[in-house]
Write a protein that holds these residues in place. Structure first.
Motif, short mmCIF file in Angstrom:
data_model
loop_
_atom_site.label_atom_id
_atom_site.label_comp_id
_atom_site.label_asym_id
_atom_site.label_seq_id
_atom_site.Cartn_x
_atom_site.Cartn_y
_atom_site.Cartn_z
N VAL A 67 0.83 -1.20 0.00
CA VAL A 67 0.00 0.00 0.00
C VAL A 67 0.87 1.25 0.00
N GLY A 68 1.97 1.20 0.72
CA GLY A 68 2.94 2.29 0.68
C GLY A 68 2.69 3.45 1.60
N CYS A 69 1.84 3.28 2.60
CA CYS A 69 1.61 4.37 3.55
C CYS A 69 2.60 4.35 4.72
N GLY A 70 3.34 3.26 4.85
CA GLY A 70 4.40 3.22 5.86
C GLY A 70 4.01 2.79 7.25
N ASP A 71 2.96 1.99 7.39
CA ASP A 71 2.61 1.47 8.72
C ASP A 71 3.77 0.65 9.28
N CYS A 72 4.44 -0.09 8.40
CA CYS A 72 5.58 -0.91 8.83
C CYS A 72 6.73 -0.03 9.31
N ALA A 73 6.95 1.08 8.61
CA ALA A 73 8.03 1.99 8.99
C ALA A 73 7.77 2.63 10.34
N SER A 74 6.50 2.90 10.63
CA SER A 74 6.16 3.58 11.88
C SER A 74 6.38 2.71 13.12
N VAL A 75 6.35 1.40 12.94
CA VAL A 75 6.53 0.51 14.11
C VAL A 75 7.97 -0.01 14.22
N CYS A 76 8.79 0.26 13.22
CA CYS A 76 10.17 -0.24 13.25
C CYS A 76 10.98 0.50 14.32
N PRO A 77 11.52 -0.22 15.31
CA PRO A 77 12.25 0.43 16.41
C PRO A 77 13.63 0.94 16.01
N LYS A 78 14.11 0.55 14.84
CA LYS A 78 15.45 0.94 14.40
C LYS A 78 15.46 1.84 13.17
N GLY A 79 14.29 2.24 12.71
CA GLY A 79 14.22 3.09 11.53
C GLY A 79 14.79 2.42 10.30
N ALA A 80 14.59 1.11 10.20
CA ALA A 80 15.17 0.34 9.10
C ALA A 80 14.30 0.29 7.86
N ILE A 81 13.10 0.85 7.94
CA ILE A 81 12.17 0.79 6.80
C ILE A 81 11.82 2.19 6.33
N CYS A 82 11.80 2.37 5.03
CA CYS A 82 11.35 3.63 4.44
C CYS A 82 10.51 3.30 3.22
N VAL A 83 9.75 4.27 2.76
CA VAL A 83 8.91 4.07 1.57
C VAL A 83 9.54 4.81 0.41
N GLU A 84 9.88 4.08 -0.65
CA GLU A 84 10.49 4.66 -1.85
C GLU A 84 9.64 4.32 -3.07
N TYR A 85 9.24 5.33 -3.82
CA TYR A 85 8.42 5.14 -5.01
C TYR A 85 7.17 4.32 -4.70
N GLY A 86 6.58 4.60 -3.55
CA GLY A 86 5.32 3.97 -3.20
C GLY A 86 5.40 2.56 -2.65
N VAL A 87 6.63 2.06 -2.43
CA VAL A 87 6.80 0.71 -1.90
C VAL A 87 7.78 0.72 -0.73
N ALA A 88 7.46 -0.01 0.32
CA ALA A 88 8.34 -0.06 1.49
C ALA A 88 9.61 -0.83 1.16
N ARG A 89 10.72 -0.36 1.72
CA ARG A 89 12.01 -1.01 1.52
C ARG A 89 12.72 -1.14 2.87
N VAL A 90 13.50 -2.21 3.03
CA VAL A 90 14.19 -2.49 4.29
C VAL A 90 15.70 -2.31 4.13
N ASN A 91 16.29 -1.59 5.07
CA ASN A 91 17.75 -1.46 5.12
C ASN A 91 18.26 -2.62 5.97
N LYS A 92 18.85 -3.62 5.31
CA LYS A 92 19.26 -4.85 6.02
C LYS A 92 20.34 -4.59 7.06
N ASN A 93 21.06 -3.50 6.92
CA ASN A 93 22.12 -3.19 7.88
C ASN A 93 21.57 -2.61 9.18
N LEU A 94 20.31 -2.14 9.14
CA LEU A 94 19.68 -1.59 10.34
C LEU A 94 18.65 -2.53 10.94
N CYS A 95 18.09 -3.40 10.12
CA CYS A 95 17.04 -4.31 10.59
C CYS A 95 17.57 -5.31 11.62
#
Length: 266
Positions: free
Chosen positions: A143-171
């Motif tokens: 969906v790309g609204c970032g609900d997953c990013a809002s609950v991530c305790p390490k800020g490892a998720i961001c939304v790029e071009y309407g799709v969530a992406r995970v930074n594996k180095n922070l996750c």
């Protein structure tokens, strides 16, 4: 009059004293001793309280380790380091623990994924999904609204071009995003994984192509070239068995829609 007041005060004081003595004796003789190992283990745990271990937060897991004999390798964020510390406290052999990270199984960027509606409302994946499954034509898409990013305790998720992406180095692999995603398109994969499927659609190939040009069409080319029988198409969607996968990358190389990616060497 004064005598009556003094007598009343004396009675209340005596009752209070007796109650205090009774409570003190009760707490001494009826107290339940707490195993000190629980607090020691609790200090070793990361404190994410994510529930990925299957228990009610770090406190629940620490108690289960001591009182129920829970496995020492269930703390996903703590991984092997925590498993070793916990095992040392319990005096048992450390169990193998593999680090995992979150992965979003979708690549429905605007150039590839079509929309079926325009959403105007609060920025929430869950809220948008309540209205005909969201704005995207693909009912499985991010969906790309970032609900997953809002609950991530390490800020490892961001939304790029309407799709969530995970930074594996922070996750840290806590799994909170997995539980939060209303589409169920996030999973925990091994940190050492070499390939992954960027799609979650279980529709037939023809329908997938109408809605997203990056979606898996279930052609089974990946399945036919895998030398380790580590990938199979189930319900029109390619799935990887990471216990068998050796990371050769043939599945990604031969995927006609490039919905299977090979991670760069880290």
């Amino acid at each position: 009059m004064l005598t009556d007041i003094l007598i009343a005060v004396a009675i209340v004081a005596a009752v209070g004293l007796i109650c205090g003595i009774v409570l003190s004796l009760a707490s001494h003789f009826m107290s339940v001793k707490t195993d000190e190992r629980i607090s020691d283990i609790r200090e070793c745990l990361p404190g994410a309280n994510c529930g990925a271990c299957g228990y009610t937060g770090c406190d629940g897991y620490a108690k289960a380790l001591v009182e129920e004999g829970a496995k020492t390798n269930l703390c996903v964020p703590g991984a092997a380091a925590v498993a070793e510390k916990v095992s040392a406290i319990l005096g048992v052999e450390a169990e193998a623990c593999e680090s995992r990270i979150a992965f979003i199984h979708c690549n429905g960027i605007p150039d590839a994924a079509k929309d079926k509606a325009v959403y105007e409302g609060i920025k929430s994946c869950k809220a948008q999904c309540l209205i005909y499954g969201g704005a995207k034509a693909c009912s499985y898409g991010c969906v790309g609204c970032g609900d997953c990013a809002s609950v991530c305790p390490k800020g490892a998720i961001c939304v790029e071009y309407g799709v969530a992406r995970v930074n594996k180095n922070l996750c840290i692999g806590c799994g909170l995003c997995v539980k939060t995603c209303p589409k169920g398109i996030i999973s925990l994969i091994p940190f050492k994984a070499k390939v992954a499927v960027m799609c979650s659609s279980k529709e037939k190939g023809a329908e997938v192509r109408k809605k997203c040009t990056n979606g898996c069409i279930g052609c089974k080319k990946c399945e036919s070239v895998c030398p380790k029988d580590a990938i199979h198409v189930k319900d029109n969607l390619a799935e990887i068995d990471y216990e068998k996968c050796v990371g050769c990358g043939l599945c990604a190389k031969n995927c006609p829609v490039q919905c299977i990616i090979k991670f760069p060497k880290s």
